[in-house]
Enzyme design. Structure first.
Site, PDB file in Angstrom:
ATOM      1  N   THR A 128       0.119 -17.912  43.451  1.00 46.91           N
ATOM      2  CA  THR A 128       0.672 -18.832  44.132  1.00 46.91           C
ATOM      3  C   THR A 128       0.559 -18.916  45.378  1.00 46.91           C
ATOM      4  O   THR A 128       0.480 -19.989  46.038  1.00 46.91           O
ATOM      5  CB  THR A 128       2.376 -19.230  43.451  1.00 46.91           C
ATOM      6  OG1 THR A 128       2.063 -19.351  41.842  1.00 46.91           O
ATOM      7  CG2 THR A 128       2.757 -20.504  43.809  1.00 46.91           C
ATOM      8  N   ARG A 171     -11.007  -4.754  37.498  1.00 45.60           N
ATOM      9  CA  ARG A 171      -9.918  -5.336  36.554  1.00 45.60           C
ATOM     10  C   ARG A 171      -9.935  -4.665  35.430  1.00 45.60           C
ATOM     11  O   ARG A 171      -9.041  -4.413  34.678  1.00 45.60           O
ATOM     12  CB  ARG A 171      -9.903  -6.810  36.727  1.00 45.60           C
ATOM     13  CG  ARG A 171      -9.460  -7.314  38.252  1.00 45.60           C
ATOM     14  CD  ARG A 171      -9.431  -9.045  37.943  1.00 45.60           C
ATOM     15  NE  ARG A 171      -8.547  -9.397  38.942  1.00 45.60           N
ATOM     16  CZ  ARG A 171      -7.952 -10.602  39.105  1.00 45.60           C
ATOM     17  NH1 ARG A 171      -8.375 -11.491  38.140  1.00 45.60           N
ATOM     18  NH2 ARG A 171      -6.984 -10.952  40.279  1.00 45.60           N
ATOM     19  N   HIS A 201      -2.562 -19.880  46.958  1.00 44.46           N
ATOM     20  CA  HIS A 201      -2.715 -21.423  46.945  1.00 44.46           C
ATOM     21  C   HIS A 201      -1.925 -22.003  48.209  1.00 44.46           C
ATOM     22  O   HIS A 201      -2.583 -22.745  48.982  1.00 44.46           O
ATOM     23  CB  HIS A 201      -2.361 -21.951  45.627  1.00 44.46           C
ATOM     24  CG  HIS A 201      -2.795 -21.602  44.454  1.00 44.46           C
ATOM     25  ND1 HIS A 201      -4.174 -21.848  44.235  1.00 44.46           N
ATOM     26  CD2 HIS A 201      -2.597 -20.923  43.416  1.00 44.46           C
ATOM     27  CE1 HIS A 201      -4.763 -21.575  43.065  1.00 44.46           C
ATOM     28  NE2 HIS A 201      -3.713 -20.731  42.288  1.00 44.46           N
ATOM     29  N   HIS A 247       8.113 -15.281  46.108  1.00 44.91           N
ATOM     30  CA  HIS A 247       9.319 -15.166  45.217  1.00 44.91           C
ATOM     31  C   HIS A 247       9.074 -13.792  44.638  1.00 44.91           C
ATOM     32  O   HIS A 247      10.090 -13.487  43.746  1.00 44.91           O
ATOM     33  CB  HIS A 247       9.064 -16.229  44.312  1.00 44.91           C
ATOM     34  CG  HIS A 247       7.604 -16.494  43.599  1.00 44.91           C
ATOM     35  ND1 HIS A 247       6.618 -16.837  44.293  1.00 44.91           N
ATOM     36  CD2 HIS A 247       7.132 -15.789  42.521  1.00 44.91           C
ATOM     37  CE1 HIS A 247       5.488 -16.715  43.504  1.00 44.91           C
ATOM     38  NE2 HIS A 247       5.992 -16.027  42.435  1.00 44.91           N
ATOM     39  N   ILE A 273      -0.985  -9.756  35.942  1.00 40.78           N
ATOM     40  CA  ILE A 273      -0.058 -10.228  34.841  1.00 40.78           C
ATOM     41  C   ILE A 273      -0.922  -9.818  33.386  1.00 40.78           C
ATOM     42  O   ILE A 273      -0.265  -9.241  32.400  1.00 40.78           O
ATOM     43  CB  ILE A 273       0.278 -11.697  34.884  1.00 40.78           C
ATOM     44  CG1 ILE A 273       1.209 -11.927  36.306  1.00 40.78           C
ATOM     45  CG2 ILE A 273       1.067 -11.999  33.830  1.00 40.78           C
ATOM     46  CD1 ILE A 273       1.475 -13.368  36.251  1.00 40.78           C
ATOM     47  N   ILE A 278       3.760 -20.852  27.799  1.00 43.31           N
ATOM     48  CA  ILE A 278       4.669 -19.971  28.439  1.00 43.31           C
ATOM     49  C   ILE A 278       5.202 -20.240  29.860  1.00 43.31           C
ATOM     50  O   ILE A 278       4.164 -20.265  30.513  1.00 43.31           O
ATOM     51  CB  ILE A 278       4.183 -18.508  28.263  1.00 43.31           C
ATOM     52  CG1 ILE A 278       3.856 -18.187  26.709  1.00 43.31           C
ATOM     53  CG2 ILE A 278       5.280 -17.391  28.546  1.00 43.31           C
ATOM     54  CD1 ILE A 278       4.881 -18.194  25.863  1.00 43.31           C
ATOM     55  N   CYS A 300       1.857 -13.275  45.172  1.00 48.68           N
ATOM     56  CA  CYS A 300       1.514 -13.950  43.966  1.00 48.68           C
ATOM     57  C   CYS A 300       0.241 -14.685  44.095  1.00 48.68           C
ATOM     58  O   CYS A 300       0.135 -15.275  45.177  1.00 48.68           O
ATOM     59  CB  CYS A 300       2.752 -15.028  43.389  1.00 48.68           C
ATOM     60  SG  CYS A 300       2.426 -15.656  42.000  1.00 48.68           S
ATOM     61  N   CYS A 308      14.230 -25.697  32.833  1.00 45.12           N
ATOM     62  CA  CYS A 308      15.052 -26.737  33.402  1.00 45.12           C
ATOM     63  C   CYS A 308      13.995 -27.567  33.873  1.00 45.12           C
ATOM     64  O   CYS A 308      13.314 -27.641  34.591  1.00 45.12           O
ATOM     65  CB  CYS A 308      15.750 -25.601  34.710  1.00 45.12           C
ATOM     66  SG  CYS A 308      16.549 -26.901  35.635  1.00 45.12           S
TER      67      CYS A 308
END
Lengths: 360, 360, 360, 360
Positions: free
Chosen positions: B55, B215, B58, B78, B190, B302, B53, B122
């Site tokens: 993430t 892209r 990074h 993940h 995404i 979101i 990802c 959460c």
């Protein structure tokens, strides 16, 4: 910038008293103007009371916004009430003698927004007293579709301020309220009205935030549970402490102040709503990732009033006694005291000021 | 910063292959780690494929965000799929041998957000591969409540990327879609997935905006109707022209780029929705009055995916053939090609890259 | 009950061809009628094509409903398209020569429903061809507020049936669709249109239920995934089997049949929605506790079309190619074949029949 | 059918006092039962007060519903409060000594409804005191996920009835309330609670309808504006007169009575909502066309409570003082007066009766 009185007022059957932005400069003038003509779908209203909005102060002062939007000569004024004096040939909603006020967003009815049921977001909107002749005058002309007939039990000083009260109702009821907790930034008249609407609608807690102690005391009179002074109180910790650290379920932004945008998100529970009505004077920096995205916040731009869902609900809240906005009406003056009203409002020493006709 | 291979790899029944952020510095290491222990409510999964990802990039690069959030040593990762290897004594949802993937927001179930039906928001969330040991490894342990059992007809390379696909489904379906028009800013994986979801859901027009021609071609393959290059095309006039001047009904922000925030509101119809998923690297300036308030816009932050409403709808879109995301999966490599995958992704020369286990 | 031709047709510049319910009895008459007058807010349209609705069949047959609602003489007809022939002095939306159709619920604009943004539920509604002179004629007059200007790419036979197609769009899009599963009871034209809208909007499964094999084959042509014959198939087990026992997320009732109410709830997932458009001919028995309360169902009465949100979305679905309703239009006839069209429709041997003007 | 006392009560450390439906016949027995065992995710609660629900009366009387659902032996009772006595090894939400009550729909967490965020509509729900051992006993065991920790300011008699109060909150807040008008059919405890919630949430008018004068007086005490006796008053004209002929915006059905379904729709404004909680004893005839479709009504089946959105809002309404339900609690008795409580409730001479532990 006192309102100037013309040297030789004209008086005739076809003319009327009015207050005008006569030129692209600060100040307003008292003038004698022709009584406005009405078409077959229009309603001509004899104004009996009006109020001065923050927008009107911008017009008086001729700031950047006013200079870019207003085309003098213009009679300002969009918060008012009056009596129907005459109606066009096709008008059926009201008749002469009816007490009325108006939805001041004159919508076209034909654009994409209007035709999808969002006339308050009309792309061709003309705002009374901003884009067309307004209500600081003996008479004002309104299309039938924009007229709201008043219930006999609505007192005149409240009838005169249905426009800003409607803003407050629209903002407060833009999401669930009952059993939830809120913060309201900005306790001018609309902020205070919104506090009243929230409390009438079952808000379990309303924190009111401002920097003007008089306004905070009006907020308290409207039912706010927690009054916070932005300079003297630590707003974020105070609200978190009052909500067991959860934050508020909703934040109403009525100030336009950058500080409200900063603190307002910090005290928002994840998944909360932010309803924006106050107009910031310039672009603001927002930490979008932290404040909106990770929080799962919903941020709503609020404009005008639902036509007329907001109006029915406003009327019902007033008539049922659930909502009492009288504490916010700190002054009822006469039209001849217009200058004083402007000064009171500018100085932050008044809540809402209603001005009643005091000439025949 | 190639992934480093430890000099003396340990091999035993209790250890496994993994990729680790071993220290607070750029790079990752290939390590031999203990196989993670599972409690009575946990599921241990033998990972068969994963994906990298943004993430994770990074974390590899150890930028400011990574340095502030990640506590080495950490196994990242993940986006993955695998086979249940063992289950805790209280687990009933899956059994060994089941094909699964996971909702990677490990939620507490007890906070205000969780208990109000918003576990994806959460307050105590632990993200797999960010806040706890992740899936760039032979085995990963997930609480039962976070496991998603896969339908047999879902292919492995798609199973491995349910996490980002779920982000796209969540963002696209955060409001009405059918018969409406959209702009999607940012055509990374995404963004491209979201284009596919919008078109599958009846979007009448999707304008795709990016600065990377590869892209944009993926966006076209996913069904975008209008591909706009932010540097070569005049985005705002092009979108207005394609919508008879009305603007789009919805804007999906998948880039985190300041330009998208500027142009995205300008092309939004009054009353439109803005769904923000892309993470800006720093605070942004927004003309709140013009862009949000007067437009009557609704801006949604979101985060994650609805647990599990998003998942059921994602599965149904995939199984029904309505949504085909294969064009976005430009590469399927092996775990031994991890470095190459990182490089491809960094260089913007790939869509989504899925990496399959290529050791026993 | 063939349409009767008057013995001595009058022909002049002020008269026109029309079909009339002349008396409170079965049948219709071909007449020469005065061309209708138009007021300043009205649009006079030269009709070029129309279609016969189920409502029109009730009027032909003069059943209990017709006898209680219709006041002869009346020109029926509300599904039509045409060319603007002239406009009243205040009309700005269209001009002579424009291709148009109409929202046939003529709403008052002043009642509680209208003023709250629900004109399709107007308390004083007059339905074209039911409560006022309709479109089975050379000319029809419509208030400007009810006129819909057609995009040039919409073909005439589809333009003529925007009214029932709009019912289908309204019903199908009355809740979320994408990635969800549905059952549609009743595969007449509106049911078939709704199937097409559901599939265009991302429905993962649509089960179509009827007792007419021809209609089931139209449903299949519109994209239904599962065609069930109410007498030959076991509807409830079949739908449960196709949804892993979960049931459907939404049920669209387009038949008015008691059996649909019985089976339709049985296959509804807990928390599902039921959208009712089909008009039962008499009160029905419903096991409210089992079917609605314990299921947590939401049951929506659907009436008309959102004005004009439904219309914009319908147009966009058609123009984007997402929705193709041509399979349902089984016949395109001429006005002189009106009797044949009525017979075809009555016999259940046709989908939608469009009738084109075939006299000058 | 008095509760029977066993001849030789057992007393030991492992046994407790309880009331049991011992056989498939009318009546209940006082028994000595084993103290229930608790698993690692369970909480064992020492009950301090409970209340008798209408459901419990069905169980006492052993009517058709009870005979079809209840499997004796069963300890009934689902409205209660108590003190945590012990917690399972994995419980973190509460600890011994905490005051609690419970969400009595024991949900599986794994079915389609649960995983989509609708656990109150769980397909595998077990209701406390109906499908598993209930709270008419010294101790009751509840899964941690169903435990609600009480705020210290909630008094015990209110804590004991959070279950029915939550039904009322769920029903009343299932749509907008503030500034709208409502009718509530059925003024038993839940109907009266709902009246209080509506008024606390800004309802402008609440008409309360029942046939029991005592209940109508409780409705008045809870804030109803208009009390109508179904046999003495003309309900439909009275409500229309009180709403200027518009009808109510919402109707809450809390009686299960066929008459309420008949009158309730007749007084509903077009586009209104109907929220159904009262359980009709058998199928009802509904004029679906007239009452639901042409009215554009939305009919909601209401079941249980949102877990835990309803609970947070209920708590906030209570703690803020917005909602005072004490007028409805007409009796506070002891457990030894169980028979008397059943009789009072059956005879319609009581509002809500709370029974406190009166043995050690």
């Amino acid at each position: 910038m006192p309102v100037q009185t013309p040297k030789e007022p004209l008086v005739s059957q076809d003319t009327m008293w009015a207050i005008e932005k006569s030129a692209a400069a600060p100040g307003l003038s008292r003038i004698t103007a022709p009584i406005p003509k009405a078409g077959p779908k229009d309603v001509r209203i004899r104004v009996t009371a009006f109020a001065i909005c923050g927008t009107d102060l911008h017009i008086v002062e001729w700031d950047d916004w006013a200079a870019s939007r207003i085309k003098p000569p213009l009679i300002p004024g969009h918060e008012f009430t009056g009596i129907v004096e005459s109606v066009g040939s096709e008008v059926t909603l009201v008749k002469p003698g009816d007490r009325v006020t108006a939805e001041t967003h004159i919508y076209c009815g034909l654009c994409y927004a209007c035709r999808r049921g969002l006339p308050h977001l009309c792309q061709n909107v003309l705002i009374l007293g901003v884009d067309r002749q307004g209500a600081f005058a003996d008479y004002v002309v309104i299309p039938e579709q924009n007229v709201w007939k008043l219930h006999p039990d609505i007192p005149e000083e409240i009838a005169a301020i249905h426009d800003p009260l409607g803003n407050a109702v629209h903002t407060a009821l833009a999401g669930p309220v009952a059993g939830l907790r809120f913060a309201v930034f900005g306790c001018g008249p609309i902020g205070c009205f919104a506090i009243g609407v929230l409390k009438a609608s079952g808000a379990a807690l309303v924190a009111a935030i401002d920097k003007n102690p008089m306004r905070l005391s009006l907020a308290e009179a409207m039912g706010a549970d927690l009054m916070l002074h932005v300079e003297r109180d630590a707003v974020v910790p105070a609200v978190l402490a009052a909500t067991e650290g959860r934050g508020v379920d909703g934040m109403l932004e009525m100030s336009g102040s950058p500080g409200a945008f900063r603190d307002g998100f910090e005290i928002l529970a994840n998944g909360g709503r932010v309803s924006l009505l106050g107009i910031p004077s310039k672009p603001l920096e927002i930490d979008v990732a932290r404040e909106i995205i990770f929080r799962g916040a919903t941020v709503q731009g609020i404009n005008g009033r639902w036509i007329y869902d907001t109006w029915y609900r406003m009327e019902a809240l007033l008539l049922s006694g659930k909502l009492n906005i009288k504490p916010v009406i700190t002054h009822v003056l006469g039209w001849s005291e217009f200058d004083r009203a402007v000064e009171l409002q500018r100085s932050g020493k008044a809540g809402k000021i209603v001005l009643r006709r005091d000439h025949p």
